[in-house]
Design a protein around this motif. Sequence first.
Motif, PDB file in Angstrom:
ATOM      1  N   SER A  33      49.722 -47.779  60.803  1.00 45.91           N
ATOM      2  CA  SER A  33      51.107 -47.848  61.266  1.00 45.91           C
ATOM      3  C   SER A  33      52.036 -47.669  60.067  1.00 45.91           C
ATOM      4  CB  SER A  33      51.372 -49.194  61.943  1.00 45.91           C
ATOM      5  OG  SER A  33      51.379 -50.229  60.976  1.00 45.91           O
ATOM      6  N   VAL A  34      53.308 -47.479  60.357  1.00 45.48           N
ATOM      7  CA  VAL A  34      54.306 -47.283  59.309  1.00 45.48           C
ATOM      8  C   VAL A  34      54.392 -48.524  58.414  1.00 45.48           C
ATOM      9  CG1 VAL A  34      56.770 -46.922  58.918  1.00 45.48           C
ATOM     10  CG2 VAL A  34      55.603 -45.663  60.703  1.00 45.48           C
ATOM     11  N   SER A  57      50.367 -43.079  61.599  1.00 45.40           N
ATOM     12  CA  SER A  57      50.730 -42.890  63.001  1.00 45.40           C
ATOM     13  C   SER A  57      52.135 -43.446  63.187  1.00 45.40           C
ATOM     14  CB  SER A  57      49.725 -43.629  63.893  1.00 45.40           C
ATOM     15  OG  SER A  57      50.059 -43.450  65.237  1.00 45.40           O
ATOM     16  N   ALA A  58      53.056 -42.605  63.660  1.00 45.32           N
ATOM     17  CA  ALA A  58      54.451 -43.028  63.763  1.00 45.32           C
ATOM     18  C   ALA A  58      55.120 -42.378  64.970  1.00 45.32           C
ATOM     19  CB  ALA A  58      55.204 -42.654  62.495  1.00 45.32           C
ATOM     20  N   HIS A  59      56.204 -42.986  65.403  1.00 41.22           N
ATOM     21  CA  HIS A  59      57.063 -42.405  66.425  1.00 41.22           C
ATOM     22  C   HIS A  59      58.269 -41.809  65.700  1.00 41.22           C
ATOM     23  CE1 HIS A  59      58.850 -41.859  70.387  1.00 41.22           C
ATOM     24  NE2 HIS A  59      59.999 -42.206  69.805  1.00 41.22           N
ATOM     25  N   ILE A  60      58.567 -40.555  65.971  1.00 45.05           N
ATOM     26  CA  ILE A  60      59.712 -39.885  65.344  1.00 45.05           C
ATOM     27  C   ILE A  60      60.919 -40.101  66.244  1.00 45.05           C
ATOM     28  CG2 ILE A  60      60.618 -37.707  64.449  1.00 45.05           C
ATOM     29  CD1 ILE A  60      58.071 -38.750  63.038  1.00 45.05           C
ATOM     30  N   ASP A  67      55.227 -39.331  69.433  1.00 47.93           N
ATOM     31  CA  ASP A  67      54.303 -40.020  68.543  1.00 47.93           C
ATOM     32  C   ASP A  67      53.489 -38.966  67.807  1.00 47.93           C
ATOM     33  OD1 ASP A  67      55.102 -42.572  69.349  1.00 47.93           O
ATOM     34  OD2 ASP A  67      53.734 -42.534  71.058  1.00 47.93           O
ATOM     35  N   VAL A  68      53.397 -39.092  66.486  1.00 47.02           N
ATOM     36  CA  VAL A  68      52.675 -38.121  65.668  1.00 47.02           C
ATOM     37  C   VAL A  68      51.747 -38.847  64.703  1.00 47.02           C
ATOM     38  CG1 VAL A  68      54.496 -36.374  65.781  1.00 47.02           C
ATOM     39  CG2 VAL A  68      54.477 -38.010  63.903  1.00 47.02           C
ATOM     40  N   GLN A  69      50.815 -38.094  64.157  1.00 46.77           N
ATOM     41  CA  GLN A  69      49.950 -38.566  63.081  1.00 46.77           C
ATOM     42  C   GLN A  69      50.090 -37.576  61.941  1.00 46.77           C
ATOM     43  OE1 GLN A  69      46.057 -38.882  64.821  1.00 46.77           O
ATOM     44  NE2 GLN A  69      46.559 -40.831  65.800  1.00 46.77           N
ATOM     45  N   ILE A  70      50.387 -38.092  60.756  1.00 46.45           N
ATOM     46  CA  ILE A  70      50.628 -37.253  59.585  1.00 46.45           C
ATOM     47  C   ILE A  70      49.720 -37.719  58.458  1.00 46.45           C
ATOM     48  CG2 ILE A  70      52.344 -36.412  57.949  1.00 46.45           C
ATOM     49  CD1 ILE A  70      54.489 -37.294  59.948  1.00 46.45           C
ATOM     50  N   TYR A 103      47.796 -32.217  61.740  1.00 50.52           N
ATOM     51  CA  TYR A 103      46.473 -32.062  62.340  1.00 50.52           C
ATOM     52  C   TYR A 103      45.359 -32.549  61.424  1.00 50.52           C
ATOM     53  CZ  TYR A 103      49.539 -29.109  65.010  1.00 50.52           C
ATOM     54  OH  TYR A 103      50.602 -28.649  65.739  1.00 50.52           O
ATOM     55  N   GLY A 104      45.688 -33.393  60.453  1.00 48.40           N
ATOM     56  CA  GLY A 104      44.688 -33.966  59.562  1.00 48.40           C
ATOM     57  C   GLY A 104      44.437 -33.178  58.297  1.00 48.40           C
ATOM     58  N   GLY A 105      45.180 -32.086  58.071  1.00 44.82           N
ATOM     59  CA  GLY A 105      44.992 -31.268  56.879  1.00 44.82           C
ATOM     60  C   GLY A 105      45.711 -31.845  55.675  1.00 44.82           C
ATOM     61  N   PRO A 106      45.328 -31.398  54.493  1.00 41.89           N
ATOM     62  CA  PRO A 106      45.956 -31.912  53.270  1.00 41.89           C
ATOM     63  C   PRO A 106      47.324 -31.293  53.022  1.00 41.89           C
ATOM     64  CG  PRO A 106      44.351 -30.245  52.710  1.00 41.89           C
ATOM     65  CD  PRO A 106      44.260 -30.444  54.200  1.00 41.89           C
ATOM     66  N   PRO A 107      48.149 -31.954  52.228  1.00 47.87           N
ATOM     67  CA  PRO A 107      49.439 -31.371  51.852  1.00 47.87           C
ATOM     68  C   PRO A 107      49.254 -30.214  50.879  1.00 47.87           C
ATOM     69  CG  PRO A 107      49.149 -33.512  50.818  1.00 47.87           C
ATOM     70  CD  PRO A 107      47.974 -33.297  51.702  1.00 47.87           C
TER      71      PRO A 107
END
Length: 178
Positions: free
Chosen positions: A35-36, A50-53, A102-105, A127-131
């Motif tokens: 969570s944030v 995992s956060a809500h924008i 809701d997104v996952q970053i 989508y789980g990829g690196p920056p």
Amino acid sequence: MRFCFARGFAAHSFAMLVLCAPAIAFAGKARPCFSVDQAAQMLNKDICVSAHIYDVVELQDGTRFLDVCSPATPDDKCRFTVISRREDRDDVGELGKFRNQDVQIRGTVQPMRGRAGMVLSRVRQFYGGPPKFRPNPLLARGFSADEERALVSDPNLRPQGGRRAFMNTRDRETVPGK
């Protein structure tokens, strides 16, 4: 005849097990998303958040912020932010579509002006990829691509008397009993 078929089937099944076992073993579990509030405590770690924008705010210079704190939370109590720089706009794309979702970053949590934050530099982070990889400019100081020398002066890359120092053949140990 039945014995040959059964033996062929068993060999085929065993071959499939041998071929698939390494892939299953290395697949591992998916990383958990935090969570944030939990992410704000994990500075300098590569994690999934995992956060809500709630809103997407754009500054005049093109920097965009994903507001992950509810409107009821005062700004000084919001301890986490997600930022996307202007130069990453092409790689990140339109962020307005994530508003009220809701997104996952995935990314590295960094300290940012009294709060924790994450830099969103590529859309694949959703989508789980690196920056995006950003090289350290201090390491590239004094380097020109026109030169024919390595970017980093690594002593292990230089010849030292034709051989590397740790593998010097002149240093021989006597073996007891010979």
